[in-house]
Write an enzyme that holds these catalytic residues in place. Structure first.
Site, PDB file in Angstrom:
ATOM      1  N   GLU A 437       0.897  -1.212  -0.104  1.00  0.00           N
ATOM      2  CA  GLU A 437       0.015  -0.052   0.191  1.00  0.00           C
ATOM      3  C   GLU A 437       0.963   1.429  -0.116  1.00  0.00           C
ATOM      4  OE1 GLU A 437      -4.264  -1.171   1.732  1.00  0.00           O
ATOM      5  OE2 GLU A 437      -2.587  -1.171   3.502  1.00  0.00           O
ATOM      6  N   GLU A 503      -4.864 -10.043   0.041  1.00  0.00           N
ATOM      7  CA  GLU A 503      -5.729 -10.104   1.397  1.00  0.00           C
ATOM      8  C   GLU A 503      -7.101 -10.453   0.886  1.00  0.00           C
ATOM      9  OE1 GLU A 503      -4.990  -6.421   3.349  1.00  0.00           O
ATOM     10  OE2 GLU A 503      -3.084  -6.448   2.940  1.00  0.00           O
TER      11      GLU A 503
END
Length: 997
Positions: A437, A503
């Site tokens: 991220e 994820e």
């Protein structure tokens, strides 16, 4: 202020001073652990005057490794991605807590070698940046909290043996490196991994080495390429031996000589048909590299080697020629007392638990973890996605993209090099990750290009590169099944790169729901290669309650006065904060199980082997079958079951189920013989929903009125009904009170919102007032019906205050001659009602001594309509404490589904039996839901922590017609459409009766 005027911790261009180049992990023979009790001084700023070493009043004691916030200095702080300081890189707050560490050390007198040693200090992890001094001399500086730092201190040690030296380390809580260490976890500071003194012979030593196994195009024979970096002061020789797990003699031996000028040397070994390394068969060899200088043996390095080949081939990630389906989890370093200073046995237990729950892969989220994790993964058999210590998620609040700024490129590249060099020789590492991220930019390109140039044997991953320019896989997070399917099929069979979910299955609170559908989708499309559940374990930290009890609870964001914070988003794991398996992990084990079993005929089953490499090696217990037919990977075999009785004899009014359990036959490194790896259940014959009890006539059907109450008595029971509040007032069976005072059954729709509800729909529910529904009694009548049974008919309006929608409800109580009671509910929505409901059913309060549930249905653990794969049909008994699963943030929990009947009983077995019957046509659902608890939905909803739960002096008992699914809406999609409870007209009956002696 220009770069040269800034302190190191404010300068993105300075992330090391005098730090040695990164190298492969190994400890030389001469090494000394310096961890232990150190002196410590805490300051609010790096600019405060440092105390002298002999100022005893200025120093206290602290454990190394450890975090100072967990040892009484400052406090832990949790944010998901927001920086807890103003966002203006590279600057961090001037109020920058600083820890000054000191310890004395000596070079052991037994460290003797001709020519002497060079000496180093090694720090395996310091958060977030630090300077080092030895005997008052500055040695260097480093940042990169989860990366190793080594410093040459030879000039400060001198001859040194036996002399006491003083080590001082100044650690800064914040540095410019904090901007790229914004991972979703606690902000914790200090020396949290081990510190070592290392000694290398001056005459010569191996500085670094890179072991590269490769397989031929048939994945049979192997070549082992070994590249060495050395520092030699004289001519040397090398001996290289490769041992397998069972041999005392090397399977390969090679020797060679090197002159004094040699700094690099390469050796290639040919190995005929070695045993291969995979997660299913983690076959390891031991490589011994020994260096001799002038006839003296100076150094031996022992490195485990696994022969495997990693490829991007035909659009898929393949290991040893086979496409792998990754059944993975995201793993943070965490201990409830020590934070990221995790004891080694605690870490090993994590990986053992993973293997025992059919997990085959770990993503190191989001940084290089303790190297011993890789050692265990090599031995146990787990694929590791190894991730750089890099995340700048919080920069989303800024217009700047650090990943695209040239000033930050060197820092990005350093973190990639640190990762790769340390872990390059570990068989379990199949892929490098550029971090997490951090948006996307040129700095990622630099990281990728360096990694691919240096290590041509592994693939590279980065989810933030959505176009897969520098990622060898398309990686996504929290997609819906429809989005996942669309992406999997977008290019047909012409895709060039696979797709996975880095994820998914966010495991926060009660849940996750919908894992089965994800796994079915992974199996369906060849392009999909699985993914990694978020996440392994809750990251709660132990904190004293503060009362006289001395008890503790698991704290989350905000519990330490940390502002701003992201609350309980840090407790979102499959395991609890002690890393004990939770219901989500039990569910996942069954979803991940490597066998699919189907019943084809009454006595014939088909078994599909979903292993990637393993032929079926399990026994089928309790069946007379100790050896299953050989079934290679992806193959299907059929087998006939030797059932003792013909099917016709098995069928009756009762249900008959066939339970199959598949277990390991032999001892494994991670499991004992008889460990269950898979199971399946099949009904023998059709199950018919139980019919309502036949209602006999009451003997002397006299209803006595006393004030607001109607009384009826029978041979074994007494029954009272409150005609004003339209509820059962009292019901006794053989002297046992079955209903608590004012706790008679009522139609309810609310449940305490789960974390997944809160992230998805509970705000809508509360907006419709579902948490405060009222019962407005319109009429109450009683009669003796044509069957001679007592019938009480209640018409009511079940609705929230203020709003104009609700359920027009008719409730009919029919009392049987022996005390059996049937409650029929008809509820029709009227007005602008919500489209979806939390649940629907009857809720009542039972006396506290009715504290055990005995039921026939799915068990023994909790189950919901989209989290029930781990449930086994059986006869179960649990106490109320065992029925509840109280999360670190209390919420709805403990439901059981597919229930045929349930009894709530006391110690003597006396209590209440319940069944639910659906009156709706074409109803296909089997069984009903129920829960017993010490807490009401309001109790659970209002409490922020388990110790805040007050509870009642009764047992809360729910019998539910249906529930809204769990999903993963706390960070991801809500329940799939098929698992939602849609607003509709409800028609069902609940039968209640006293049970027991």
């Amino acid at each position: 202020m220009n770069n040269h005027d800034r302190p190191d911790y404010w300068n993105e261009g300075v992330f090391r001073r005098n730090r040695l180049p990164p190298r492969a992990y190994f400890l030389p023979v001469h090494h000394k652990l310096l961890s232990g009790r150190w002196n410590f001084h805490y300051a609010s700023s790096p600019l405060e005057v440092e105390p002298s070493s002999d100022n005893a009043d200025a120093w206290s004691k602290i454990d190394v490794p450890g975090h100072w916030q967990l040892q009484g200095y400052g406090h832990p702080h949790y944010t998901n991605f927001n920086y807890p300081f103003p966002t203006d890189p590279p600057f961090v707050p001037s109020e920058n807590p600083t820890g000054l560490y000191e310890t004395d050390f000596t070079v052991p007198s037994e460290w003797v070698i001709d020519g002497g040693f060079t000496y180093r200090l090694r720090f395996d992890g310091v958060d977030s940046a630090f300077h080092v001094w030895v005997d008052g001399h500055e040695v260097g500086y480093s940042q990169g909290s989860r990366n190793t730092a080594e410093f040459d201190i030879s000039e400060h040690v001198g001859p040194g043996r036996g002399r006491t030296l003083k080590l001082r380390v100044k650690v800064y809580q914040w540095s410019d490196g904090s901007y790229i260490e914004d991972q979703d976890m606690w902000w914790l500071s200090g020396i949290f991994r081990d510190v070592f003194l290392l000694a290398f012979p001056q005459k010569g030593h191996i500085e670094d080495f890179f072991v590269v196994p490769d397989l031929d195009c048939h994945y049979q024979d192997a070549r082992l390429d070994i590249s060495l970096k050395m520092q030699l002061a004289a001519p040397a020789s090398l001996e290289i031996r490769l041992f397998d797990a069972n041999s005392q003699q090397p399977v390969v031996f090679e020797s060679c000589t090197c002159n004094r000028q040699t700094t690099e040397h390469k050796v290639s070994l040919e190995v005929s048909n070695p045993s291969k390394w995979t997660a299913e068969h983690p076959n390891l060899y031991q490589l011994h590299i020994t260096l001799f200088v002038l006839g003296d043996k100076l150094q031996t390095i022992i490195q485990p080697v696994g022969f495997r080949k990693i490829e991007l081939k035909s659009g898929n990630l393949k290991i040893n020629g086979r496409t792998i389906l990754f059944k993975g989890v995201n793993h943070h370093e965490h201990h409830p007392q020590f934070g990221r200073a995790v004891p080694v046995e605690f870490l090993r237990k994590d990986l053992l638990t993973m293997k025992r729950h059919n997990i085959n892969a770990i993503r190191c989220s989001h940084y290089p973890q303790d190297h011993r994790l890789l050692t265990f993964a090599n031995e146990l058999g787990l694929y590791v996605l190894d991730e750089a210590d890099l995340e700048c998620h919080g920069m989303g609040a800024s217009s700047r993209n650090l990943s695209d700024e040239p000033a930050w490129e060197a820092a990005y590249l350093d973190r990639m090099q640190q990762l790769v060099h340390r872990d390059k020789n570990e068989p379990c590492v199949f892929m490098w990750s550029l971090g997490n991220e951090s948006f996307y930019g040129k700095n990622h390109v630099a990281m990728y290009e360096w990694a691919k140039a240096y290590d041509k044997t592994r693939l590279v991953h980065y989810e933030g590169d959505h176009l897969a320019r520098v990622s060898d896989v398309y990686s996504f997070m929290y997609l819906t099944i429809s989005d996942l399917t669309s992406r999997a099929t977008a290019e047909g069979n012409k895709y060039k790169k696979p797709l996975w979910l880095q994820e998914y299955g966010h495991s926060m609170g009660t849940g996750p729901g919908g894992l089965k559908e994800y796994q079915e989708t992974f199996y369906k499309y060849e392009r999909l290669q699985g993914g990694f559940i978020w996440e392994w374990a809750n990251m709660g930290l132990l904190k004293k309650i503060g009362d006289k009890s001395g008890a503790s609870f698991y704290a989350y964001g905000g519990d330490f006065g940390d502002e701003p914070n992201d609350g309980n988003f840090v407790v979102d794991g499959l395991c609890d904060s002690e890393h004990r398996p939770g219901p989500g992990l039990v569910e996942l084990k069954h979803v991940f199980q490597p066998l699919v079993v189907t019943m084809k005929e009454p006595r014939t089953i088909e078994i599909k082997n979903l292993h990637d490499f393993t032929s079926d090696e399990h026994q089928l217990v309790n069946s007379g079958i100790n050896l299953l037919p050989d079934a290679g990977p992806d193959s299907v075999v059929s087998m006939h079951l030797p059932l003792d009785s013909p099917q016709s004899d098995l069928l009756s009014n009762a249900e008959t189920w066939l339970h199959l359990s598949f277990r390991h036959r032999s001892q494994l490194f991670w499991a004992d013989p008889d460990h269950e790896v898979a199971w399946a259940q099949f009904p023998l014959g059709r199950h018919k929903s139980p019919s309502l009890p036949r209602l006999g006539r009451l003997q002397d059907p006299t209803v006595q009125q006393e004030g607001n109450l109607w009384h009826v008595t029978g041979p074994t029971f007494s029954f009272s009904f409150d005609r004003i509040h339209a509820r059962i007032h009292e019901w006794r069976y053989k002297g046992q009170n079955l209903i608590a005072s004012k706790g008679g059954p009522q139609l309810t729709f609310w449940r305490a919102p789960t974390d997944n509800d809160k992230g998805h729909i509970s705000g809508t529910w509360k907006g419709y007032g579902l948490h405060r529904m009222t019962h407005e009694v319109r009429s109450v009548k009683h009669q003796i019906n044509d069957s001679g049974a007592l019938e009480i008919r209640v018409e009511s309006w079940v609705a929230p205050p203020i709003l104009s929608w609700g359920f027009q409800t008719s409730t009919i109580y029919t009392l049987h001659s022996d005390g059996k009671l049937v409650i029929h509910i008809h509820a029709a929505p009227r007005g602008r009602a919500p489209n979806f409901l939390p649940r629907v059913g009857l809720e009542m309060m039972l006396p506290q001594d009715l504290k055990f549930a005995r039921w026939f249905g799915l068990g023994p653990g909790p189950s919901y309509r989209d989290m029930k794969e781990a449930g086994k049909i059986g006869l179960w008994k649990r106490g109320v404490d065992e029925m509840m699963v109280i999360c670190d943030m209390p919420q709805e929990n403990g439901n059981r589904t597919h229930t045929r009947w349930v009894k709530v009983i006391n110690d003597e077995g006396i209590g209440l039996k319940a069944q639910l019957h659906r009156d709706e046509p074409e109803q296909t659902k089997t069984g009903f839901d129920f829960a017993i608890s010490k807490y009401t939905a309001a109790d659970l909803d209002q409490a922020q922590h388990p110790h805040e739960l007050v509870g009642t002096d009764s047992t809360v008992f729910r019998i539910d017609e249906d529930h809204y699914g769990l999903g993963t809406g706390s960070c991801g999609p809500g329940p799939w459409e098929s698992h939602k409870l849609t607003k509709r007209e409800f028609n069902f009956s609940v039968s209640l009766e006293g049970t027991g002696i």
